[in-house]
Design a protein around this motif. Structure first.
Motif, PDB file in Angstrom:
ATOM      1  N   VAL A  67      56.179  61.867   1.755  1.00 27.97           N
ATOM      2  CA  VAL A  67      55.338  61.104   2.786  1.00 27.97           C
ATOM      3  C   VAL A  67      54.015  60.743   2.641  1.00 27.97           C
ATOM      4  O   VAL A  67      53.596  59.727   2.798  1.00 27.97           O
ATOM      5  CB  VAL A  67      55.428  61.996   4.401  1.00 27.97           C
ATOM      6  N   GLY A  68      53.525  61.862   1.907  1.00 28.62           N
ATOM      7  CA  GLY A  68      52.099  61.289   1.573  1.00 28.62           C
ATOM      8  C   GLY A  68      51.928  60.359   0.355  1.00 28.62           C
ATOM      9  O   GLY A  68      50.996  59.381   0.515  1.00 28.62           O
ATOM     10  N   GLY A  69      52.911  60.625  -0.512  1.00 30.73           N
ATOM     11  CA  GLY A  69      52.751  59.356  -1.542  1.00 30.73           C
ATOM     12  C   GLY A  69      53.098  58.073  -1.066  1.00 30.73           C
ATOM     13  O   GLY A  69      52.584  57.052  -1.464  1.00 30.73           O
ATOM     14  N   MET A  70      54.155  58.139  -0.371  1.00 26.72           N
ATOM     15  CA  MET A  70      54.573  56.771   0.218  1.00 26.72           C
ATOM     16  C   MET A  70      53.762  56.100   1.247  1.00 26.72           C
ATOM     17  O   MET A  70      53.131  54.945   1.166  1.00 26.72           O
ATOM     18  CB  MET A  70      55.961  56.914   1.093  1.00 26.72           C
ATOM     19  N   ALA A  71      52.871  57.005   1.951  1.00 27.12           N
ATOM     20  CA  ALA A  71      51.813  56.381   2.741  1.00 27.12           C
ATOM     21  C   ALA A  71      50.678  55.823   2.036  1.00 27.12           C
ATOM     22  O   ALA A  71      50.134  54.917   2.409  1.00 27.12           O
ATOM     23  CB  ALA A  71      51.334  57.765   3.996  1.00 27.12           C
ATOM     24  N   GLY A  72      50.039  56.655   1.299  1.00 32.02           N
ATOM     25  CA  GLY A  72      49.168  56.442   0.311  1.00 32.02           C
ATOM     26  C   GLY A  72      49.254  55.098  -0.496  1.00 32.02           C
ATOM     27  O   GLY A  72      48.422  54.378  -0.592  1.00 32.02           O
ATOM     28  N   ALA A  73      50.595  54.973  -1.139  1.00 32.77           N
ATOM     29  CA  ALA A  73      51.018  53.913  -1.759  1.00 32.77           C
ATOM     30  C   ALA A  73      50.834  52.499  -0.848  1.00 32.77           C
ATOM     31  O   ALA A  73      50.435  51.370  -1.300  1.00 32.77           O
ATOM     32  CB  ALA A  73      52.187  53.879  -2.603  1.00 32.77           C
ATOM     33  N   ALA A  74      51.498  52.649   0.314  1.00 30.77           N
ATOM     34  CA  ALA A  74      51.293  51.450   1.228  1.00 30.77           C
ATOM     35  C   ALA A  74      50.158  51.111   1.596  1.00 30.77           C
ATOM     36  O   ALA A  74      49.845  50.023   1.821  1.00 30.77           O
ATOM     37  CB  ALA A  74      52.484  51.789   2.239  1.00 30.77           C
ATOM     38  N   ALA A  75      49.286  52.242   1.870  1.00 28.41           N
ATOM     39  CA  ALA A  75      47.937  51.819   2.434  1.00 28.41           C
ATOM     40  C   ALA A  75      47.137  51.147   1.602  1.00 28.41           C
ATOM     41  O   ALA A  75      46.502  50.152   1.945  1.00 28.41           O
ATOM     42  CB  ALA A  75      47.366  53.356   2.941  1.00 28.41           C
ATOM     43  N   LEU A  76      46.962  51.850   0.131  1.00 27.82           N
ATOM     44  CA  LEU A  76      46.105  51.184  -0.445  1.00 27.82           C
ATOM     45  C   LEU A  76      46.597  49.724  -1.046  1.00 27.82           C
ATOM     46  O   LEU A  76      45.967  48.860  -1.355  1.00 27.82           O
ATOM     47  CB  LEU A  76      45.876  51.886  -1.813  1.00 27.82           C
ATOM     48  N   ALA A  77      47.870  49.599  -1.091  1.00 23.61           N
ATOM     49  CA  ALA A  77      48.411  48.388  -1.507  1.00 23.61           C
ATOM     50  C   ALA A  77      48.045  47.244  -0.685  1.00 23.61           C
ATOM     51  O   ALA A  77      47.775  46.111  -1.028  1.00 23.61           O
ATOM     52  CB  ALA A  77      49.977  48.307  -1.803  1.00 23.61           C
ATOM     53  N   VAL A  78      48.089  47.461   0.617  1.00 25.49           N
ATOM     54  CA  VAL A  78      48.108  46.454   1.735  1.00 25.49           C
ATOM     55  C   VAL A  78      46.677  46.318   1.800  1.00 25.49           C
ATOM     56  O   VAL A  78      46.142  45.131   1.949  1.00 25.49           O
ATOM     57  CB  VAL A  78      48.502  47.276   3.093  1.00 25.49           C
ATOM     58  N   LEU A  79      45.779  47.318   1.637  1.00 30.26           N
ATOM     59  CA  LEU A  79      44.274  47.190   1.654  1.00 30.26           C
ATOM     60  C   LEU A  79      43.786  46.342   0.409  1.00 30.26           C
ATOM     61  O   LEU A  79      43.073  45.276   0.638  1.00 30.26           O
ATOM     62  CB  LEU A  79      43.476  48.539   1.582  1.00 30.26           C
ATOM     63  N   MET A  80      44.133  46.581  -0.703  1.00 33.09           N
ATOM     64  CA  MET A  80      43.948  45.963  -1.863  1.00 33.09           C
ATOM     65  C   MET A  80      44.300  44.396  -1.853  1.00 33.09           C
ATOM     66  O   MET A  80      43.457  43.524  -2.095  1.00 33.09           O
ATOM     67  CB  MET A  80      44.109  46.459  -2.963  1.00 33.09           C
ATOM     68  N   THR A  81      45.558  44.165  -1.519  1.00 33.25           N
ATOM     69  CA  THR A  81      45.988  42.719  -1.658  1.00 33.25           C
ATOM     70  C   THR A  81      45.391  42.021  -0.475  1.00 33.25           C
ATOM     71  O   THR A  81      45.336  40.574  -0.458  1.00 33.25           O
ATOM     72  CB  THR A  81      47.455  42.710  -1.705  1.00 33.25           C
ATOM     73  N   TRP A  82      45.073  42.724   0.872  1.00 34.98           N
ATOM     74  CA  TRP A  82      44.452  42.089   1.694  1.00 34.98           C
ATOM     75  C   TRP A  82      43.130  41.540   1.693  1.00 34.98           C
ATOM     76  O   TRP A  82      42.734  40.427   1.819  1.00 34.98           O
ATOM     77  CB  TRP A  82      44.556  42.646   3.091  1.00 34.98           C
ATOM     78  N   VAL A  83      42.404  42.502   1.034  1.00 34.18           N
ATOM     79  CA  VAL A  83      41.093  42.090   0.288  1.00 34.18           C
ATOM     80  C   VAL A  83      40.952  40.856  -0.549  1.00 34.18           C
ATOM     81  O   VAL A  83      40.161  40.068  -0.504  1.00 34.18           O
ATOM     82  CB  VAL A  83      40.215  43.424  -0.269  1.00 34.18           C
ATOM     83  N   TYR A  84      41.832  41.096  -1.430  1.00 37.26           N
ATOM     84  CA  TYR A  84      41.952  39.862  -2.598  1.00 37.26           C
ATOM     85  C   TYR A  84      42.216  38.618  -1.859  1.00 37.26           C
ATOM     86  O   TYR A  84      41.544  37.541  -2.007  1.00 37.26           O
ATOM     87  CB  TYR A  84      43.160  40.291  -3.633  1.00 37.26           C
ATOM     88  N   ARG A  85      43.410  38.645  -0.876  1.00 38.15           N
ATOM     89  CA  ARG A  85      43.706  37.212  -0.042  1.00 38.15           C
ATOM     90  C   ARG A  85      42.526  36.626   0.516  1.00 38.15           C
ATOM     91  O   ARG A  85      42.086  35.794   0.800  1.00 38.15           O
ATOM     92  CB  ARG A  85      44.761  37.421   0.628  1.00 38.15           C
ATOM     93  N   TRP A  86      41.844  37.646   1.521  1.00 33.53           N
ATOM     94  CA  TRP A  86      40.787  37.385   2.312  1.00 33.53           C
ATOM     95  C   TRP A  86      39.556  36.934   1.326  1.00 33.53           C
ATOM     96  O   TRP A  86      39.112  35.870   1.919  1.00 33.53           O
ATOM     97  CB  TRP A  86      40.391  38.763   3.027  1.00 33.53           C
ATOM     98  N   GLY A  87      39.416  37.516   0.319  1.00 38.69           N
ATOM     99  CA  GLY A  87      38.214  37.179  -0.421  1.00 38.69           C
ATOM    100  C   GLY A  87      38.541  35.775  -0.975  1.00 38.69           C
ATOM    101  O   GLY A  87      37.491  35.009  -1.220  1.00 38.69           O
ATOM    102  N   ILE A  88      39.366  35.597  -1.414  1.00 35.00           N
ATOM    103  CA  ILE A  88      39.880  34.308  -1.963  1.00 35.00           C
ATOM    104  C   ILE A  88      39.698  33.007  -1.072  1.00 35.00           C
ATOM    105  O   ILE A  88      39.282  31.956  -1.270  1.00 35.00           O
ATOM    106  CB  ILE A  88      41.175  34.362  -2.999  1.00 35.00           C
ATOM    107  N   ARG A  89      40.655  33.520   0.101  1.00 38.21           N
ATOM    108  CA  ARG A  89      40.426  32.595   1.076  1.00 38.21           C
ATOM    109  C   ARG A  89      38.844  32.135   1.553  1.00 38.21           C
ATOM    110  O   ARG A  89      38.570  30.894   1.938  1.00 38.21           O
ATOM    111  CB  ARG A  89      40.963  33.230   2.474  1.00 38.21           C
ATOM    112  N   GLY A  90      37.983  33.347   1.545  1.00 38.25           N
ATOM    113  CA  GLY A  90      36.642  32.966   1.991  1.00 38.25           C
ATOM    114  C   GLY A  90      35.730  32.195   0.753  1.00 38.25           C
ATOM    115  O   GLY A  90      34.786  31.500   1.194  1.00 38.25           O
ATOM    116  N   LEU A  91      36.323  32.154  -0.296  1.00 37.92           N
ATOM    117  CA  LEU A  91      35.679  31.393  -1.298  1.00 37.92           C
ATOM    118  C   LEU A  91      35.804  29.894  -1.469  1.00 37.92           C
ATOM    119  O   LEU A  91      35.112  29.227  -1.759  1.00 37.92           O
ATOM    120  CB  LEU A  91      36.067  31.997  -2.679  1.00 37.92           C
ATOM    121  N   THR A  92      36.783  29.472  -0.747  1.00 39.60           N
ATOM    122  CA  THR A  92      37.106  28.096  -0.721  1.00 39.60           C
ATOM    123  C   THR A  92      36.594  27.316   0.338  1.00 39.60           C
ATOM    124  O   THR A  92      35.864  27.908   1.322  1.00 39.60           O
ATOM    125  CB  THR A  92      38.805  27.789  -0.599  1.00 39.60           C
TER     126      THR A  92
END
Length: 92
Positions: A67-92
């Motif tokens: 449970v810990g491994g799956m939760a950590g993997a999902a949480a950080l993947a969502v956070l990192m990809t969302w920050v990337y998409r949000w940041g790229i979206r804000g640059l344009t």
């Protein structure tokens, strides 16, 4: 062998989260290469998040498919990809 299967599950989950984040955070114009970058970023973040989740939450029995491994993997993947998409979206 079980831990390697767990890491492979983290990678596949990270790729799926990266692709889902591409659908969730819309951009009016698309730039070639962002899909591959999102998949790579999601997979990398899922592996790091999974390691952190196992290390923090599953200290007694460190198994990747937990449970810990799956939760950590999902949480950080969502956070990192969302920050990337949000940041790229804000640059344009």
């Amino acid at each position: 062998m079980e831990n390697w299967i767990g890491v492979a599950v983290w990678i596949v989950m990270g790729i799926a989260i990266g692709l889902a984040m591409k659908l969730v955070v819309k951009r009016p114009e698309t730039t070639p290469g962002h899909t591959r970058l999102l998949c790579a970023l999601g997979a990398f973040a899922a592996v790091i998040g999974g390691m952190l989740g196992v290390g923090i939450l599953e200290f007694d029995d460190p198994v990747a498919l937990s449970v810990g491994g799956m939760a950590g993997a999902a949480a950080l993947a969502v956070l990192m990809t969302w920050v990337y998409r949000w940041g790229i979206r804000g640059l344009t």
